[in-house]
Design an enzyme around this catalytic site. Structure first.
Site, PDB file in Angstrom:
ATOM      1  N   GLY A   1       0.817  -1.222   0.000  1.00  0.00           N
ATOM      2  CA  GLY A   1       0.000   0.000   0.000  1.00  0.00           C
ATOM      3  C   GLY A   1       0.844   1.261   0.000  1.00  0.00           C
ATOM      4  O   GLY A   1       1.955   1.285   0.532  1.00  0.00           O
TER       5      GLY A   1
ATOM      6  N   ARG B   1       1.128  -5.782  -4.955  1.00  0.00           N
ATOM      7  CA  ARG B   1       1.142  -6.655  -3.781  1.00  0.00           C
ATOM      8  C   ARG B   1       1.605  -8.084  -4.104  1.00  0.00           C
ATOM      9  O   ARG B   1       1.330  -8.998  -3.350  1.00  0.00           O
ATOM     10  CB  ARG B   1      -0.253  -6.693  -3.143  1.00  0.00           C
TER      11      ARG B   1
ATOM     12  N   LYS C   1       8.119   0.529   5.528  1.00  0.00           N
ATOM     13  CA  LYS C   1       7.015   1.369   5.039  1.00  0.00           C
ATOM     14  C   LYS C   1       5.686   0.813   5.499  1.00  0.00           C
ATOM     15  O   LYS C   1       5.457  -0.386   5.397  1.00  0.00           O
ATOM     16  CB  LYS C   1       7.062   1.387   3.512  1.00  0.00           C
ATOM     17  N   THR C   2       4.814   1.582   6.011  1.00  0.00           N
ATOM     18  CA  THR C   2       3.385   1.296   6.122  1.00  0.00           C
ATOM     19  C   THR C   2       2.719   2.356   6.980  1.00  0.00           C
ATOM     20  O   THR C   2       3.223   2.699   8.060  1.00  0.00           O
ATOM     21  CB  THR C   2       3.037  -0.108   6.673  1.00  0.00           C
TER      22      THR C   2
ATOM     23  N   ASP D   1       5.070  -7.904   5.148  1.00  0.00           N
ATOM     24  CA  ASP D   1       5.068  -8.974   4.151  1.00  0.00           C
ATOM     25  C   ASP D   1       6.162  -8.761   3.098  1.00  0.00           C
ATOM     26  O   ASP D   1       6.870  -9.694   2.725  1.00  0.00           O
ATOM     27  CB  ASP D   1       3.704  -9.057   3.449  1.00  0.00           C
TER      28      ASP D   1
ATOM     29  N   ASP E   1       0.202   1.861   8.530  1.00  0.00           N
ATOM     30  CA  ASP E   1      -0.397   1.160   9.668  1.00  0.00           C
ATOM     31  C   ASP E   1       0.439   1.268  10.940  1.00  0.00           C
ATOM     32  O   ASP E   1      -0.075   1.051  12.039  1.00  0.00           O
ATOM     33  CB  ASP E   1      -0.596  -0.328   9.337  1.00  0.00           C
TER      34      ASP E   1
END
Ligand code: FBP
Length: 561
Positions: free
Chosen positions: A83, A147, A204-205, A178, A207
């Site tokens: 993402g 992804r 990176k994220t 992941d 979240d």
């Protein structure tokens, strides 16, 4: 044709990101100190067996000293995975500036459309002139993302071919847990195959769940939370002005509730549900619904028929009975993938899974509204995850709360106004925050991560994640590090089988950010103590423009104490 740029975009292109002072030194004046062995989080024996070549590498810290003399240009590949998160472009720009500072003739290749770009050899050479158009901008559109996993033998072999054809000294994988698991697999595979390409990961994220003692935060979390907090603050003020709606706001964060927690600390909503607390208390959906309804009742008794409730998108997977249901569904859908695809009618799909589910899960499944059942059956992502962003948890709550309030009113346990005046608005804040211009913090952090990666590459490291510590200090004081990817791993069941994966860092309910929230939420329930963070400031006094998240500040304070 030249694309029109906004006034802010033009101004951001010339922003000079802050970075650790040490990264300004020439490579021959730098050395790498090995700090201590990076152990795995757990399951060390299995991880060591699977990663015999990269397991047990030390933590690396950059220091001044006598460094290598790099005579030959570096050739590096980079890929964006998963993402979008604000700052991705700056990582790439940082790598480019870094490798060109090491040797001016160095070359950077961007693989297009995510990991698939590597194994299908779709790439573009990224020259400095092109990169200048992306400095400090949001998005991943420079080379795109995807992804796809790099896991099977064919894909690994195709990556080998691509990297060897381009004679890459290193490949940088910018991704979440992941994707960095893929980076670890690839690093090990390349060593085993004698491929000369090192593999470096970047955390990176949005979240915020890729962190450890050494990885203080993932990039993008800061900006995304600030964007959402601005919007939540605006909604709070609207609720306070109109006094007629309950706003249920679902927030991104596939698993962990860090985003919701940070936004709650920044805006003081009346209710914020935290998935990890639901899990720790083993709360059922009915209990969560009752908890929310009780706050609505208390506020209505005080004449307040409005409020704001934050709902993490990952909540659903933290509710024990639903988590078990999802696990069972994941196995069923993976095992009967082809047959399931042939079932075109939802009623047939429903019947099929109901036959295969355990009795308890079949009961839970049937008790959910049809729309939610349907959303639970949507295709898993490439990593086997349920796509929680497509599940309307906020609407599930609204529906069930409304039902309960209705029951209370009918049974005279509450005034009839409680249901008459229960008027709701639902929101989902997710994609809105992922491609924003990175905040100064994220612009500095991502650029510095890119520069750190270039140093790890010059020192020939592989199987490492680039990191910076001391992030609550000004950028010039940050410490560049390398963290072994295997040290972040544990064994988990994925797609029905045990696999080594980077462990997600969930909200720690004993941690300082959660404690700060828990100490205040009782007050926020009734008092309209909303905070209005306003829009991200990109220029001006550092006390406003350079501040980071409360989560990072509280966690670092706790670590020092
Ligand atoms: P990453 O873990 O790849 O950074 O993505 C996180 C995320 O933004 C989640 O918050 C969200 O659930 C998911 O991506 C949405 O995925 P998609 O972009 O495929 O719709």
């Amino acid at each position: 044709m030249k694309k029109e740029k906004s006034v802010l975009e033009k101004a951001r292109l010339s922003y000079k990101p802050g970075m650790p002072a040490i990264l300004r030194s020439v490579i021959s004046g730098l050395k790498i100190k090995e700090e201590k062995s990076g152990k795995t989080i757990s399951d060390a024996r299995q991880i060591k067996e699977i990663f015999p070549k990269t397991f047990g590498q030390p933590i690396l810290k950059l220091a001044k000293g006598k460094g290598p003399k790099i005579q030959k240009p570096l050739s590096v590949g980079v890929v964006l995975s998963g993402g979008q998160a604000p700052g991705g472009h700056n990582v790439i720009v940082g790598i480019s500036d870094g490798i060109r500072a090491i040797h001016p003739k160095s070359r950077l290749y961007g693989f297009k459309g995510g990991p698939k770009g590597i194994f299908t050899e779709k790439y573009v050479e990224l020259d400095p002139e092109l990169l200048n158009e992306y400095r400090n901008t949001g998005g991943f559109d420079m080379i795109g993302s995807g992804r796809d996993k790099i896991e099977n033998a064919d894909q690994l072999a195709a990556c080998k071919t691509a990297c060897e054809k381009l004679q890459l000294g290193a490949l940088v994988i910018i991704g979440g847990d992941d994707s960095n698991t893929n980076a670890a697999v690839l690093a090990e595979y390349f060593l085993k195959e004698g491929v000369k390409t090192g593999v470096i990961g970047i955390p990176k994220t949005i979240d915020g769940d890729l962190k450890s003692d050494w990885i203080e935060t993932s990039f993008g979390f800061d900006t995304a939370c600030k964007v959402y907090s601005e919007l939540i603050g605006n909604i709070c003020r609207d609720a306070l002005s109109a006094r007629k709606y309950w706003h249920f706001i679902k927030l991104m964060g596939r698993n962990a509730s860090h985003v919701t927690l940070e936004c709650a600390l920044a805006t003081h909503p009346n209710i914020a549900l935290i998935g990890e607390e639901v899990n720790a208390k083993k709360m059922t959906l009915a209990q969560i619904v009752e908890e929310v309804a009780l706050v609505i009742k208390k506020r209505s008794e005080a004449g307040k028929f409005f409020g704001v409730c934050l709902v993490p998108e990952g909540l659903i997977e933290f509710i024990p009975e639903i988590r078990i249901l999802i696990k069972e569904l994941n196995v069923i859908l993976a095992k009967h993938k082809e047959y399931f695809k042939t079932l075109k009618l939802f009623t047939d799909q429903q019947e099929f899974v109901n036959q295969k589910l355990s009795r308890d899960s079949s009961y839970v499944f049937s008790s959910l509204p049809a729309k939610i059942q349907q959303q639970l059956l949507y295709d898993r992502d490439k990593h086997g995850n349920v796509q929680v962003s497509k599940i309307e948890t906020e609407n599930l709550l609204i529906e069930q709360v409304r039902e309960l309030l209705g029951e209370w009113a009918a049974e005279k346990k509450a005034d009839s106004n409680i249901i008459k005046k229960f008027s709701t608005q639902n929101h989902f804040l997710g994609y809105e925050g992922r491609c924003s211009f990175p905040s100064n913090f994220d612009a500095n952090y991502t650029y510095s991560l890119g520069r750190t990666a270039s140093i790890l590459i010059a020192f020939g490291k592989t199987g490492y994640m680039a990191a910076l510590s001391g992030l609550t200090k000004p950028a010039d004081k940050w410490q560049p590090c390398g963290v072994p990817l295997t040290s972040l791993m544990n064994m988990e069941t994925r797609n029905g089988k045990e696999s080594p994966v980077i462990k997600k860092a969930l909200v720690n309910i004993k941690g300082a950010p959660f404690k700060a929230f828990a100490a205040n939420r009782g007050i926020w329930e009734m008092d309209d103590d909303y905070v209005f963070p306003g829009a991200i400031q990109y220029f001006g006094t550092p006390a406003i423009a350079d501040i980071t998240t409360q989560t990072l500040v509280l966690e670092r304070k706790q670590k020092k104490a």
